[in-house]
Design an enzyme around this catalytic site. Structure first.
Site, PDB file in Angstrom:
ATOM      1  N   HIS A  97      32.495  32.053  41.061  1.00 26.77           N
ATOM      2  CA  HIS A  97      31.613  31.287  40.178  1.00 26.77           C
ATOM      3  C   HIS A  97      32.464  30.431  39.222  1.00 26.77           C
ATOM      4  CE1 HIS A  97      32.820  33.955  36.995  1.00 26.77           C
ATOM      5  NE2 HIS A  97      32.638  34.966  37.834  1.00 26.77           N
ATOM      6  N   ASP A 379      35.886  37.023  41.257  1.00 23.92           N
ATOM      7  CA  ASP A 379      37.329  37.229  41.432  1.00 23.92           C
ATOM      8  C   ASP A 379      37.581  38.509  42.237  1.00 23.92           C
ATOM      9  OD1 ASP A 379      36.450  38.897  39.408  1.00 23.92           O
ATOM     10  OD2 ASP A 379      38.119  38.506  38.048  1.00 23.92           O
TER      11      ASP A 379
END
Ligand SMILES: *[C@@H]1O[C@H](CO)[C@@H](O)[C@H](O)[C@H]1NC(C)=O
Ligand SMILES: *[C@@H]1O[C@H](CO)[C@@H](O)[C@H](O)[C@H]1NC(C)=O
Length: 481
Positions: A97, A379
């Site tokens: 994102h 991540d």
């Protein structure tokens, strides 16, 4: 004020560094063995930049700026580069994102005042920003898998909520989408003009920032963003492991990895002193401050050029930030050496890679469904994927990072399919563990699909070193690990 001018100076310095490193990369478009075969090295010169993933330098400010990924000039990208006789068959995109508000607050301080509404007169800006907002406003007819339909389609709070995507985050993905559109749609015609729903495969975790990032990317990517054709699936696991998440050995690797992290931290007395000093400033026990993961919040201050918080005991400052960030870089270095994370990553990334090669194999057989797959993730999704693929030198996934697998067909030998792997626009195909030596033997600037398939079906488990495991299930349940 000292902070501000120093910030500017560092920014200029970092820009210079980035320029130097980019130009270095650019001028390193060196063919590997020019002497022997003139023709192949000529094509290679165009498509293979080197070095592609230089190990992180230890300048914490430079690393932090890369992490922020502040949209600026159009970046150089190697997506879609192939000799003319190659046809693009399918594309598989994994994104983190975009820029978001922190997930944690630093105890007893004012949280950074960041505005998460989307407005034209604030930087960074993208020409499609207003159109994006008005299109999202009309999005009530979207068909999303539950529970995605309860999420807002774009960020909108004047004071960002925790974890909310910011305007920077939206712009980062509008840019990603536009870049991919220019390459994959305009140049390579991946989708026909009358494309249909089943040509896209869209999947996101259940956070608003991932759904919104995916939507922004698609809005930049698709020539006609038709709500009737957009179907997002929901992925409950950040590893995107679907029905194959149960894997006890993976969790054991993770526990050992966390233990390693803990021990490394204990060894760093400068880091301990920094936490103590910060805890004194905000007046909470050191333990509580550390548990609040202050670097997440400090990165937000840093990326948004908002000075670090102060209390009557003093201010958190750039020196604190540098110490923690430097430790992060060190932690990543040790992580690569100790290989515990690699075990976690191989098992964690297997299900999604397995799914991806199945999708590639179907496309290679000529099926036209799911030729563009988008996974909007975190991540903690991209990081294991990068490690599992053997991209040990790759940087920690920055905001709006993108990892792309391209599938190509050789028109001159239609039965042969090849893959290219790109990370943030850099061709890392020959840095993967399953294709490291390939280019030394082949004139093709890509990796045979079979290499990737063999790796996912078998060699991944060999790489684990757990003798004899030949399947995911075996490797996940190995006794006495
Ligand atoms: C950071 O903020 C200061 C003061 O608000 C401003 O003058 C400066 O231009 C900003 N720097 C950047 C890189 O936006
Ligand atoms: C791998 O993919 C195959 C074919 O789609 C599927 O049958 C199998 O269950 C998958 N295995 C794992 C562990 O994801």
């Amino acid at each position: 004020m000292l902070f501000r001018s120093r910030f500017l100076l560092l920014l200029a310095l970092a820009a210079l560094l980035a320029f130097v490193s980019l130009s270095l990369q650019f001028f390193h478009l060196t063919p590997v063995s020019t002497a022997k075969n003139g023709a192949s090295s000529k094509s290679r010169k165009r498509v293979m930049p080197e070095p592609v993933t230089e190990p992180p330098v230890t300048d914490p400010i430079y690393e932090a700026l890369l992490y922020c990924n502040i949209p600026s000039v159009a970046e150089r990208s190697m997506e879609g580069h192939a000799p003319h006789h190659f046809k693009l068959v399918s594309v598989h995109v994994f994104i983190r994102h975009g820029d978001r508000y922190p997930l944690y607050v630093i105890p007893k301080t004012k949280r950074p005042e960041i505005d998460c509404t989307l407005v034209a007169n604030r930087k960074p800006y993208h020409p499609k920003l207003e159109a994006f907002v008005s299109h999202m406003l009309k999005g009530s007819g979207a068909s999303f898998e539950s529970p995605l339909h309860s999420l807002p389609l774009y960020p909108s709070h004047p004071l960002c909520e925790l974890g909310e995507l910011t305007q920077t985050g939206v712009v980062q993905h509008l840019q990603n989408g536009q870049l991919l559109r220019d390459i994959y749609l305009k140049k390579h015609k991946l989708l026909p003009s009358d494309w249909s729903t089943d040509q896209l495969y869209l999947e996101t975790t259940g956070k608003s920032r991932t759904l919104q990032s995916g939507l922004a990317l698609l809005y930049g990517f698709l020539p006609d963003f038709d709500w009737k054709k957009i179907h997002f699936r929901h992925q409950p696991s950040a590893l995107f492991c679907s029905g194959n998440c149960f894997c006890p050995v993976r969790n054991q690797y993770l526990e050992k990895e966390q233990r390693r992290q803990y021990l490394l931290r204990l060894k760093n007395s400068q880091l301990e002193r920094t936490y103590e000093d910060m805890a004194r400033i905000v007046d909470v026990p050191t333990k509580q401050l550390r548990a609040a993961n202050p670097i997440d919040s400090m990165l937000c201050h840093f990326c948004h050029n908002v000075s670090f918080p102060c209390t009557r005991n003093g201010c958190i400052d750039m020196e604190h930030f540098k110490v923690i960030k430097t430790h992060q870089i060190e932690d990543e270095r040790e992580r690569r050496e100790k290989k515990l994370y690699l075990g976690y990553a191989l098992l964690g990334a297997h299900p999604i890679l397995n799914q991806t090669i199945s999708r590639m194999q179907r496309a290679a057989e000529g099926r036209k469904e799911e030729v563009f797959a988008l996974y909007s993730a975190h991540d903690v999704t991209l990081s294991p994927l990068l490690s599992a693929l053997g991209l040990m030198e790759a940087r920690f996934p920055r905001f709006a990072a993108r990892l792309i697998l391209e599938l190509w067909q050789d028109r001159e030998k239609p039965s042969e399919h090849s893959v290219r792997i790109l990370y943030n626009g850099v061709d890392v195909t020959f840095h993967t563990s399953f294709c490291q030596d390939h280019h030394k033997h082949s004139s093709k600037p890509m990796c045979p699909l079979e290499n990737l398939v063999r790796f996912v079906k078998k060699d991944m488990f060999v790489a684990l070193g757990s003798s004899g495991s030949t399947s995911y299930y075996d490797a996940c349940h190995k006794e006495g690990f």
